[in-house]
Design an enzyme around this catalytic site. Structure first.
Site, PDB file in Angstrom:
ATOM      1  N   CYS A  58       0.814  -1.217   0.000  1.00 34.23           N
ATOM      2  CA  CYS A  58       0.000   0.000   0.000  1.00 34.23           C
ATOM      3  C   CYS A  58       0.847   1.266   0.000  1.00 34.23           C
ATOM      4  CB  CYS A  58      -1.015   0.013   1.130  1.00 34.23           C
ATOM      5  SG  CYS A  58      -0.561  -0.801   2.615  1.00 34.23           S
ATOM      6  N   CYS A 127      -1.803  -3.772   7.954  1.00 32.49           N
ATOM      7  CA  CYS A 127      -1.470  -2.516   8.640  1.00 32.49           C
ATOM      8  C   CYS A 127      -1.056  -2.791  10.086  1.00 32.49           C
ATOM      9  CB  CYS A 127      -2.653  -1.563   8.639  1.00 32.49           C
ATOM     10  SG  CYS A 127      -3.136  -1.058   6.987  1.00 32.49           S
TER      11      CYS A 127
END
Lengths: 180, 133
Positions: A58, A127
């Site tokens: 990302c 994440c």
């Protein structure tokens, strides 16, 4: 009638998308809007460990720094994350979580705990993994810094002795063997 | 209208929708050097792994520093300068990616394409801030 169902089936994705905006858990939003412990610690300080990690998928980058006191406890934590809301929330949560812990305790925190606490959806699991990597990387950096110290003991007083040895070479001999 | 006719119409409609979506995706891919590179790499079996980690401290520090500079920039002039510098890096990296792909040096091409991704992220952040003023 068929036309109505057809239209409906095409309209539904938009609806989900709109709801999608609210899919973030309120804890994520809280950590995202008011991230805790944002900032930097002087990375050259001997009691500071810096963790630098990135998630290529990302395009996120995360820096997490810890200050460790003489008892081996994390006394201060700072982070800086450039990335999505979940990455910011994960690292913010991590800083709150590790403060006051020993290095061993902090190194044992699993990303699943963060993900669960922040109710991250499966696509955002990486994440929380980034935050786990960040604290481990910081601990590793701190430990490698410490191991490079010429003293076996890590008392602040002993560091001063090290600094003296560089100027006065006579004292060095007694300390040097313990280094290797 | 017979219900059979409606079924046919429905099927045609969904085929058209799928084709149009595929065409859109293909066009977007062709437009973007990064997506193009990622597509070619995927053809070689090199996929973007979600759990992949970036552990090149030097590179992460470089990205961190530019992002920080952009965040701290308080005037348009500084932002434009930073953005311009970054755009030059993007052009350079696109050149590297295409050369490496031409050389079939997939591993290095992947690294360069990751770099490109981060630089594009910086570009996006800079543009967003410039337009914010």
């Amino acid at each position: 009638m068929y036309r109505a169902t057809l239209l409906k089936s095409f309209a539904s994705p938009t609806k989900t998308l709109r709801i999608g905006a609210r899919l973030y858990h309120e804890k994520v939003i809280s950590h995202y809007e008011q991230p805790r412990n944002v900032g930097s610690l002087p990375k050259t300080d001997i009691d500071v460990g810096t963790g630098l990690v990135g998630a290529p998928a990302c395009g996120d980058v995360m820096k997490l720094q810890i200050r460790v006191n003489e008892k081996g406890i994390i006394s201060d934590v700072k982070f800086k994350t450039f990335g999505c809301g979940s990455a910011i929330a994960s690292s913010s949560y991590m800083t709150e979580r590790v403060k006051g812990l020993t290095l061993d305790e902090a190194g044992k925190i699993k990303n699943t705990e963060i993900a669960k606490e922040l109710a991250l959806p499966p696509v955002k699991l990486h994440c929380s993994m980034l935050a786990e990597d960040a604290i481990r990387s910081a601990i590793r950096d701190y430990r490698s810094k410490r191991s490079k110290l010429p003293e076996t003991q890590s008392n602040a007083g002993f560091i001063n002795v090290t600094q003296n040895t560089t100027t006065g070479e006579t004292v060095t001999s007694s300390n040097l063997p313990s280094t290797s | 209208m017979s219900s059979r006719h409606m079924v046919t119409e429905r099927r045609t409609f969904s085929i058209a929708a799928a084709q149009s979506s595929q065409l859109n995706k293909a066009y977007q891919t062709l437009l973007s050097p990064l997506l193009r590179a990622e597509y070619i790499l995927a053809k070689q079996g090199i996929y973007e792994d979600e759990n992949e980690k970036l552990e090149d401290p030097e590179f992460i520090t470089e990205i961190m520093d530019i992002r920080q500079e952009i965040e701290d920039a308080s005037d348009d002039e500084t932002l434009t300068r930073l953005s311009k510098k970054n755009k030059e890096k993007i052009d350079l990296t696109i050149g590297q990616v295409s050369q490496l792909i031409q050389d079939r040096n997939w591993k290095a091409a992947k690294t360069a394409s990751t770099r490109l991704k981060y630089l594009l992220g910086i570009d996006k952040a800079a543009e967003k801030k410039i337009h914010h003023y």
